[in-house]
Write an enzyme that holds these catalytic residues in place. Structure first.
Site, short mmCIF file in Angstrom:
data_model
loop_
_atom_site.label_atom_id
_atom_site.label_comp_id
_atom_site.label_asym_id
_atom_site.label_seq_id
_atom_site.Cartn_x
_atom_site.Cartn_y
_atom_site.Cartn_z
N SER A 258 0.84 -1.20 0.00
CA SER A 258 0.00 0.00 0.00
C SER A 258 0.88 1.24 0.00
O SER A 258 1.63 1.49 0.96
CB SER A 258 -0.92 0.01 1.22
OG SER A 258 -1.50 1.30 1.31
N HIS B 78 -0.97 -0.94 -4.41
CA HIS B 78 -2.30 -0.60 -3.87
C HIS B 78 -2.33 0.90 -3.59
O HIS B 78 -1.47 1.42 -2.87
CB HIS B 78 -2.53 -1.42 -2.60
CG HIS B 78 -3.85 -1.25 -1.95
ND1 HIS B 78 -4.95 -1.99 -2.30
CD2 HIS B 78 -4.25 -0.43 -0.94
CE1 HIS B 78 -5.98 -1.63 -1.55
NE2 HIS B 78 -5.59 -0.68 -0.71
N ASP C 193 -4.50 4.02 -2.14
CA ASP C 193 -5.61 4.35 -1.26
C ASP C 193 -6.09 5.77 -1.47
O ASP C 193 -5.40 6.73 -1.13
CB ASP C 193 -5.18 4.19 0.20
CG ASP C 193 -5.02 2.73 0.58
OD1 ASP C 193 -6.01 1.98 0.44
OD2 ASP C 193 -3.92 2.33 1.00
N MET D 266 -8.70 8.58 -0.46
CA MET D 266 -9.60 8.95 0.64
C MET D 266 -10.10 10.38 0.44
O MET D 266 -9.31 11.26 0.08
CB MET D 266 -8.85 8.86 1.97
CG MET D 266 -8.23 7.50 2.22
SD MET D 266 -7.47 7.44 3.85
CE MET D 266 -6.66 5.83 3.77
N HIS E 159 -8.05 1.67 -4.54
CA HIS E 159 -9.03 1.43 -3.48
C HIS E 159 -9.70 2.77 -3.17
O HIS E 159 -9.11 3.64 -2.53
CB HIS E 159 -8.28 0.86 -2.26
CG HIS E 159 -9.13 0.63 -1.06
ND1 HIS E 159 -8.58 0.35 0.19
CD2 HIS E 159 -10.48 0.62 -0.87
CE1 HIS E 159 -9.55 0.19 1.07
NE2 HIS E 159 -10.71 0.36 0.45
N MET F 238 -11.93 4.96 -1.21
CA MET F 238 -12.65 5.19 0.04
C MET F 238 -13.29 6.57 -0.08
O MET F 238 -12.88 7.54 0.56
CB MET F 238 -11.67 5.11 1.22
CG MET F 238 -11.25 3.68 1.52
SD MET F 238 -9.72 3.58 2.45
CE MET F 238 -8.55 3.69 1.11
N MET G 73 -11.70 -5.55 4.45
CA MET G 73 -10.97 -4.65 5.34
C MET G 73 -10.81 -5.30 6.72
O MET G 73 -11.79 -5.74 7.33
CB MET G 73 -11.71 -3.32 5.50
CG MET G 73 -11.77 -2.45 4.25
SD MET G 73 -10.17 -2.13 3.48
CE MET G 73 -9.27 -1.33 4.82
N GLY H 280 -9.07 4.33 6.65
CA GLY H 280 -8.77 5.74 6.89
C GLY H 280 -7.30 5.99 7.20
O GLY H 280 -6.78 7.04 6.86
N PHE H 281 -6.66 5.02 7.83
CA PHE H 281 -5.28 5.23 8.25
C PHE H 281 -4.48 3.94 8.15
O PHE H 281 -5.03 2.84 8.36
CB PHE H 281 -5.23 5.72 9.71
CG PHE H 281 -5.99 7.00 9.90
CD1 PHE H 281 -5.37 8.23 9.69
CD2 PHE H 281 -7.34 6.98 10.26
CE1 PHE H 281 -6.08 9.41 9.84
CE2 PHE H 281 -8.05 8.16 10.41
CZ PHE H 281 -7.43 9.38 10.20
N GLY H 282 -3.20 4.08 7.87
CA GLY H 282 -2.29 2.93 7.93
C GLY H 282 -1.87 2.68 9.37
O GLY H 282 -2.15 3.49 10.27
N GLY H 283 -1.24 1.55 9.59
CA GLY H 283 -0.62 1.27 10.89
C GLY H 283 -1.56 0.88 12.01
O GLY H 283 -1.20 0.94 13.18
N ASP I 26 -6.89 -6.26 3.58
CA ASP I 26 -6.23 -4.96 3.71
C ASP I 26 -6.40 -4.43 5.14
O ASP I 26 -7.53 -4.22 5.60
CB ASP I 26 -6.90 -4.00 2.70
CG ASP I 26 -6.30 -2.62 2.65
OD1 ASP I 26 -5.26 -2.39 3.30
OD2 ASP I 26 -6.88 -1.77 1.94
N GLY I 27 -5.26 -4.22 5.81
CA GLY I 27 -5.29 -3.60 7.14
C GLY I 27 -4.59 -4.46 8.18
O GLY I 27 -5.04 -5.57 8.46
N GLY I 28 -3.49 -3.96 8.70
CA GLY I 28 -2.79 -4.68 9.77
C GLY I 28 -2.13 -5.97 9.32
O GLY I 28 -1.92 -6.88 10.13
N GLY J 257 0.84 -2.12 4.14
CA GLY J 257 1.49 -0.82 4.07
C GLY J 257 2.63 -0.70 5.05
O GLY J 257 3.79 -0.92 4.72
N SER J 258 2.30 -0.37 6.31
CA SER J 258 3.34 -0.03 7.27
C SER J 258 4.34 -1.17 7.49
O SER J 258 5.54 -0.93 7.61
CB SER J 258 2.70 0.40 8.60
OG SER J 258 1.75 -0.54 9.02
#
Ligand code: DX5
Ligand code: ZN
Length: 215
Positions: free
Chosen positions: A7, A32, A34, A36, A65, A67, A136, A141-144, A174-176, A196-197
Site C-alpha cells: 500500500s 495498492h 488508497d 480517501m 481502493h 474510500m 478490510m 482511513g489510516f495505515g498502521g 487490507d489492514g494490519g 502498508g506499514s
C-alpha cells in the site's frame, strides 16, 4: 500463488515515483493506491492526477481502493489515470452497482470492499459484477492500525460464497497485515495481501514479498 500489493499509503509521498519503482523492483504483484475523500473516511490522500503522475514510473498493476462517498462520479477519472483495478465500498453512497458496471465498461477490473463491521451477506448481490472482494481488517482511513480478529472468519465465509457463485473472484485483505496475520488470511482463503506499514518499514521488502508469494 499469493499476490502481494504494497500500500503506497505508507510510502514517502515526497517521492512517490521512486517509491513505486522500489515496490516494483521488490517483486510486488500490484501497487495498492488508497484514495480517501475526507468524507467516507476521516482522512484525505490523493486523487486521479497523482495516480496519472506516477503511472509513467512503472508498469505494475495499479489496484485503486476508493474510500470515497459517491464513487460513480470519479471512476472514469481513475480509469483514465491508469488504474487497472478499481474497488468501491459497499457502504458508500450512490449507485454502487452502476459504479461497478461503469468500471467494467471502461475496460477495468471492478472490486467491492467491506469494512470490518459490515456483514459478509452485504456483498452477495454484487458478486456477479466484481472480480475482487477487498476485505478490510481495519476501519479504513489510516495505515498502521491493528488487525481485526474477525478477518479470517469473514474471508472463509466469502470464499464459500464465491465458490457457490461459480465466478472467479479474488479475495484481497487490507489492514494490519504482517507475516503472522497475512499467513492466517491466506490459510482462510485470501489471494492478495495488501500491506502498508509492515512492508515499508523494512529496509528491503523483497525477501518478505518473496516469502509471502510462496504461501
Ligand atoms: C487503510 C488502507 C490500507 C492501509 C493499510 O484505510 O485501505 O490500504 O494502507 O495499511 P497497514 O498495512 O499499515 O494497515
Ligand atoms: Zn487500502
Amino acid at each position: 500463488m499469493v499476490k502481494v500489493a504494497p500500500s503506497m499509503l505508507s510510502a514517502d509521498f515526497s517521492k512517490l515515483g521512486q517509491e513505486l519503482v522500489r515496490v516494483t523492483e521488490s517483486g510486488a504483484d500490484w501497487a495498492h493506491l488508497d484514495v480517501m475523500d475526507g468524507m467516507f473516511v476521516p482522512n484525505l490522500t490523493f486523487g486521479a492526477p497523482v495516480v496519472k503522475a506516477i503511472r509513467k514510473h512503472s508498469d505494475i498493476t495499479f489496484d485503486v481502493h476508493l474510500m470515497i462517498q459517491d464513487p460513480i462520479r470519479y471512476v472514469k477519472d481513475f480509469a483514465d489515470a491508469g488504474a487497472d483495478w478499481i474497488t468501491v465500498h459497499v457502504e458508500a453512497d450512490g449507485d454502487i452497482k452502476g459504479a461497478l458496471k461503469k468500471i467494467r465498461e471502461l475496460g477495468k477490473r471492478p472490486g467491492i470492499s467491506l469494512n470490518p463491521d459490515t456483514p459478509v451477506e452485504s456483498i452477495k448481490d454484487y458478486l456477479a459484477l466484481v472480480d475482487q472482494v477487498l476485505v478490510m481488517t481495519v476501519q479504513p482511513g489510516f495505515g498502521g492500525q491493528k488487525f481485526r480478529e474477525n478477518g479470517p472468519g469473514k474471508i472463509a465465509a466469502i470464499r464459500k460464497m464465491i465458490d457457490g457463485s461459480g465466478r472467479d473472484i479474488l479475495i484481497s485483505v487490507d489492514g494490519g497485515i504482517n507475516r503472522e496475520t497475512g499467513k492466517r488470511c491466506v490459510d482462510a482463503g485470501a489471494d492478495v495481501l495488501v500491506a502498508g506499514s509492515y512492508l515499508f518499514k523494512l529496509g528491503d521488502m523483497a525477501p518478505e514479498i518473496a516469502l509471502w508469494k510462496q504461501w
